[in-house]
Design a protein around this motif. Structure first.
Motif, mmCIF file in Angstrom:
data_model
loop_
_atom_site.group_PDB
_atom_site.id
_atom_site.type_symbol
_atom_site.label_atom_id
_atom_site.label_comp_id
_atom_site.label_asym_id
_atom_site.label_seq_id
_atom_site.Cartn_x
_atom_site.Cartn_y
_atom_site.Cartn_z
ATOM 1 N N PHE A 92 9.041 -1.321 -3.915
ATOM 2 C CA PHE A 92 9.008 -0.102 -3.263
ATOM 3 C C PHE A 92 10.146 0.640 -2.911
ATOM 4 O O PHE A 92 10.399 1.900 -3.087
ATOM 5 N N ASP A 93 11.169 0.010 -2.727
ATOM 6 C CA ASP A 93 12.600 0.660 -2.733
ATOM 7 C C ASP A 93 12.959 1.219 -4.004
ATOM 8 O O ASP A 93 13.557 2.398 -4.256
ATOM 9 N N ILE A 94 12.754 0.318 -5.064
ATOM 10 C CA ILE A 94 12.899 1.000 -6.471
ATOM 11 C C ILE A 94 12.165 2.125 -6.780
ATOM 12 O O ILE A 94 12.615 3.250 -7.196
ATOM 13 N N ALA A 95 10.781 2.240 -6.404
ATOM 14 C CA ALA A 95 9.941 3.165 -6.502
ATOM 15 C C ALA A 95 10.441 4.409 -5.929
ATOM 16 O O ALA A 95 10.606 5.430 -6.332
ATOM 17 N N LEU A 116 11.540 7.911 -7.821
ATOM 18 C CA LEU A 116 10.596 9.376 -7.578
ATOM 19 C C LEU A 116 11.544 10.359 -7.027
ATOM 20 O O LEU A 116 11.236 11.492 -7.255
ATOM 21 N N ASN A 117 12.556 9.797 -6.088
ATOM 22 C CA ASN A 117 13.507 11.144 -5.659
ATOM 23 C C ASN A 117 14.072 12.008 -6.933
ATOM 24 O O ASN A 117 14.701 12.880 -6.586
ATOM 25 N N GLY A 118 14.378 11.021 -7.917
ATOM 26 C CA GLY A 118 15.048 11.632 -8.864
ATOM 27 C C GLY A 118 14.065 12.472 -10.031
ATOM 28 O O GLY A 118 14.457 12.997 -11.151
ATOM 29 N N LEU A 119 12.735 12.307 -9.673
ATOM 30 C CA LEU A 119 11.906 13.191 -10.631
ATOM 31 C C LEU A 119 11.729 14.600 -10.241
ATOM 32 O O LEU A 119 11.507 14.824 -9.193
ATOM 33 N N PRO A 120 11.115 15.413 -11.109
ATOM 34 C CA PRO A 120 10.673 16.741 -10.499
ATOM 35 C C PRO A 120 9.641 16.852 -9.895
ATOM 36 O O PRO A 120 8.779 15.841 -9.843
ATOM 37 N N GLU A 121 9.497 17.700 -9.070
ATOM 38 C CA GLU A 121 8.276 17.811 -8.127
ATOM 39 C C GLU A 121 6.853 17.646 -8.880
ATOM 40 O O GLU A 121 5.874 17.308 -8.293
ATOM 41 N N ALA A 122 6.918 18.399 -10.066
ATOM 42 C CA ALA A 122 5.782 18.514 -10.639
ATOM 43 C C ALA A 122 5.264 17.270 -11.642
ATOM 44 O O ALA A 122 4.313 17.510 -12.303
ATOM 45 N N THR A 123 6.003 16.212 -11.542
ATOM 46 C CA THR A 123 5.672 15.094 -12.221
ATOM 47 C C THR A 123 4.317 14.689 -11.761
ATOM 48 O O THR A 123 3.992 14.629 -10.845
ATOM 49 N N SER A 124 3.432 14.130 -12.788
ATOM 50 C CA SER A 124 1.989 13.804 -12.828
ATOM 51 C C SER A 124 2.210 12.423 -12.121
ATOM 52 O O SER A 124 3.016 11.782 -12.128
ATOM 53 N N GLU A 182 0.753 -1.324 -0.166
ATOM 54 C CA GLU A 182 -0.028 -0.154 -0.041
ATOM 55 C C GLU A 182 0.731 1.267 0.035
ATOM 56 O O GLU A 182 0.336 2.191 -0.536
ATOM 57 N N GLU A 183 2.180 1.345 0.683
ATOM 58 C CA GLU A 183 2.829 2.412 0.688
ATOM 59 C C GLU A 183 3.398 2.617 -0.784
ATOM 60 O O GLU A 183 3.378 3.916 -1.021
ATOM 61 N N LEU A 184 3.513 1.715 -1.527
ATOM 62 C CA LEU A 184 4.075 2.201 -2.923
ATOM 63 C C LEU A 184 2.650 2.847 -3.641
ATOM 64 O O LEU A 184 3.136 3.667 -4.452
ATOM 65 N N VAL A 185 1.573 2.190 -3.610
ATOM 66 C CA VAL A 185 0.390 2.739 -4.120
ATOM 67 C C VAL A 185 0.292 4.244 -3.857
ATOM 68 O O VAL A 185 -0.050 5.231 -4.727
ATOM 69 N N ARG A 186 0.326 4.425 -2.463
ATOM 70 C CA ARG A 186 0.246 5.935 -1.967
ATOM 71 C C ARG A 186 1.411 6.803 -2.442
ATOM 72 O O ARG A 186 1.208 8.009 -2.426
ATOM 73 N N LEU A 187 2.560 6.351 -2.756
ATOM 74 C CA LEU A 187 3.847 6.986 -3.347
ATOM 75 C C LEU A 187 3.567 7.429 -4.665
ATOM 76 O O LEU A 187 3.778 8.568 -4.917
ATOM 77 N N ILE A 188 3.053 6.439 -5.608
ATOM 78 C CA ILE A 188 2.808 6.660 -6.768
ATOM 79 C C ILE A 188 1.560 7.823 -7.126
ATOM 80 O O ILE A 188 1.604 8.555 -7.694
ATOM 81 N N GLY A 189 0.502 7.796 -6.275
ATOM 82 C CA GLY A 189 -0.767 8.320 -6.363
ATOM 83 C C GLY A 189 -1.665 7.593 -7.396
ATOM 84 O O GLY A 189 -1.809 6.505 -7.766
ATOM 85 N N PRO A 190 -2.918 8.533 -7.554
ATOM 86 C CA PRO A 190 -4.164 7.829 -8.355
ATOM 87 C C PRO A 190 -3.673 7.107 -9.774
ATOM 88 O O PRO A 190 -4.454 6.378 -10.273
#
Length: 322
Positions: free
Chosen positions: A219-222, A226-234, A189-197
């Motif tokens: 989850f670790d890979i995600a 995601l730490n390397g992506l811009p904050e505004a990434t959809s 579930e942590e992975l899903v909430r990390l990615i979003g809808p």
């Protein structure tokens, strides 16, 4: 003439006179007034009221992964400009003068930012009816993503709602509910909430990611990806980045430990002797009898002793002494 019609004497003098209208009226009045009062209460309960937002509790099951985001700010700006066009729905709380949200969580969050009262329909609903109203209204106004529905189904099941209520809440068949549940049960579930809808990402893609979760630490890979992506990434782009990273990691792991490599072994003249197959789990020597039947028979007789000799030789070379 009129008096004779409405004041007829009794046909039988021995029969007691009919009761006067007054007592009848006095006995029925309370019931009539009570019925009218109930009707007025029902009308009031279904009407739109202006309610202070801090009197509404955000309880119940959440059907959205993201509530406090930039879309709430946009909605708040629209409400400031045009007013609240669509009421939310609430139901009375157990506490006096308080309410519980049924649907309209985003609108309530936006109005809490703008200030002022919120227009709300007040309905007296039990938990099942409230859940069905919540799910159906959200499906009509802003269709939840596949993974949001999956999480909602999981929460409903954990809360003890019956399958029929869950199906009605989301407008899904029994198989549709099962399809969502199978995916969410395989993903942290942590992975899903990390990615979003991840709107636009359907069951097939989430299923593929769920399959990868049994092979690599998704989850670790995600989190690293995601730490390397811009904050505004959809959210949808976050999913694609995570899926690509997990797929790449799975391929590398397969090449290192799971990919089978087979080598044909030949003698000095080039004739086939056998095949050596190596992967992350085993080493196999295969002799095809039709290529060299006599050698195959010879090896069969000596395979166990030869394997033990090789093992003893390996121990000696390691210096184990045993």
């Amino acid at each position: 003439m009129g008096r004779n019609i409405f004041n007829q004497p009794p046909k039988n003098a021995d029969q007691p006179a009919a009761p006067s209208p007054a007592p009848v009226k006095s006995t029925k009045l309370p019931g009539s007034v009570g019925g009218l009062r109930d009707s007025l209460r029902e009308i009031t309960a279904n009407s739109i009221r202006d309610i202070e937002p801090d009197r509404i509790d955000m309880d119940g099951l959440r059907d959205r992964l993201i509530l406090e985001d930039e879309s709430i700010d946009e909605l708040a700006e629209s409400i400031l400009k045009h007013g609240q066009q669509v009421p939310i729905m609430v139901r009375p709380s157990d506490q006096p003068d308080r309410y519980r949200i049924v649907y309209g969580r985003r609108r309530l969050a936006a109005i809490r930012k703008t200030g002022g009262t919120v227009k709300a329909i007040v309905r007296t609903l039990d938990d099942d009816a409230s859940l069905i109203a919540q799910g159906q209204e959200n499906n009509l106004r802003l269709d939840p993503s596949f993974i949001e529905k999956s999480l909602f189904i999981k929460e409903m099941q954990e809360a003890g709602y019956k399958p029929g209520v869950i199906q009605d809440a989301l407008g899904l068949t029994r198989q549709g509910v099962s399809n969502h549940r199978v995916v969410i049960e395989q993903l942290p579930e942590e992975l899903v909430r990390l990615i979003g809808p991840a709107h636009g990402v359907g069951r097939r893609q989430w299923s593929n990611l769920a399959t990868l979760s049994s092979k690599v630490p998704v989850f670790d890979i995600a989190r690293e990806t995601l730490n390397g992506l811009p904050e505004a990434t959809s959210s949808a782009d976050k999913f694609q980045a995570v899926y690509a990273a997990c797929s790449s990691k799975t391929r590398r792991a397969s090449n290192m430990s799971g990919g089978r490599k087979t080598t044909a072994v030949k003698d000095e003249s080039g004739r086939p002797v056998g095949h050596l197959s190596v992967d992350g789990k085993s080493i196999a020597i295969k002799i095809i009898r039709k290529d060299n039947p006599e050698f195959g028979n010879w090896l069969e007789e000596r395979a166990e002793s030869t394997l033990r000799q090789l093992f003893e030789q390996w121990q000696d070379e390691r210096g184990s002494g045993s």
